[in-house]
Design an enzyme around this catalytic site. Sequence first.
Site, PDB file in Angstrom:
ATOM      1  CB  SER A  28       4.806  -5.794   2.187  1.00 34.31           C
ATOM      2  OG  SER A  28       4.592  -5.683   0.795  1.00 34.31           O
ATOM      3  CE  LYS A  29      -1.786  -6.229   5.907  1.00 38.15           C
ATOM      4  NZ  LYS A  29      -2.061  -5.017   6.639  1.00 38.15           N
TER       5      LYS A  29
END
Length: 459
Positions: A236-237
């Site tokens: 994920s980010k």
Amino acid sequence: MKVTRFAPSPTGNLHIGGVRTALFNYVFSKQSGGLFLIRVEDTDRERSKREYEEDIISGLEWLGISPDKTPIRQSERYDIYQRAAERLISSGNAYWCDCSPEDLEEMRKEQAALGKKPMYDGRSRDLGLKKSENTVLRLATPLEGETIVNDLIRGEIIFSNSELDDLILLRSDGTPTYHFCNVVDDYDQGVTTVIRGEDHISNTPRQIHIQKALDYPELEYAHLPLVLGEDKKRLSKRHAATSLNAYKEMGFTKETIINALALLGWSTENEIFLMDELIESFKLQNVQKAAAVFDLKRFNWVSSQQLAKLNDEAFFDVIKPFMKDEGINEDSTNYKKIILAMRTSKTNLKDIAHATRPFFFELDGYDEKGVSKFLNESLETLNFAHELLSKITEWNETELDIALINVRDYFNLPIPKVNQPMRIALVGSTVSPSLGLTLELFGKEKSLERIKKAIEFIG
Ligand code: GLU
């Protein structure tokens, strides 16, 4: 001939995990001279956006992962799903169910109390209900037996039919559900092989039930390992940039992105390759089962290898937009020479372009560490070098190298003690091509001016 498809839900920008799925689908189809298709799964009207769809398709096009037919959109195919639903009703494979959310909730509670897995118990199956505004259409799934998924990567995966309930095909408002559209479209598009993320494994037996009920031919399946961050949680980010655009903006070429993503969960002897070579050597069966961990360092390594393969002209082409972003145009003095001198200084195009700035613009300061380590103690050396260099008439790398040797010999200093302070004076840090070349690229006037400034700075 294999027909594969990438079926994104356009609820966000193109994710690099998605790119890898699309890439493996593309490569697998091309290996058999087959077709790669795109289907936009936009039945979630609230979260689906046209801008995401465009971003996904144009991102893949940029990478060369182009579909062989115009992409289709599920939101425009409701008639087709409707007709498939009617077929299932008339063949007795689907039935109307009027259980309310409250009924279902109660059912779940009762099952939980008995320690059973919560699932729809099929209570409307034999009621012969008619369609109304309160009914959903459900598939009458086999009550016994097993559904076997022959996964090309994982081998046989066996599901017990008694664990799979009668899933909804049409909601009470008549809209088709995700599983239903997915199966109808795979058939309609002539798909032979479904290659998608591991998170879809549990959907597969359900979709096979719909397929069988519709008398569609069996498909091949391959479920790809998930892409995780370094902490083994889904990428994920928090871990790294996840959108393709971010990698493009960072200055990774499409060759790098394809190469690096193909190595996420698959390996080969020769780790640096182009799309054609990937199509030649890729083996879907060799994709690993275990999750793949994304590593930006590896991405950078692939990038430096891919950039090294480009000839000069190709390199100028790919770096041009990044030079422009830095405000540096092709007609700037020594544009090409400077780029060539700096092309291996960093691992991506954005950083390389940025590293050429000291050659084109005034310095906005000196690297602090470099100042304390090399510059502060070099007043005498720089003064002497300035004097020596100002006498040079032939300003070229060979003459400059000789002059630098003379500076070292005069003070009896090792190379770094002369070259590093000079570098800092010229480019602000210790990162520059060979010093003779750096001086040549700056020209006499600019070189002397920068050395003078550094002398003043120390003073
Ligand atoms: N639309 C699904 C997704 O984005 C893909 C389904 C599939 O590949 O079958 O995860």
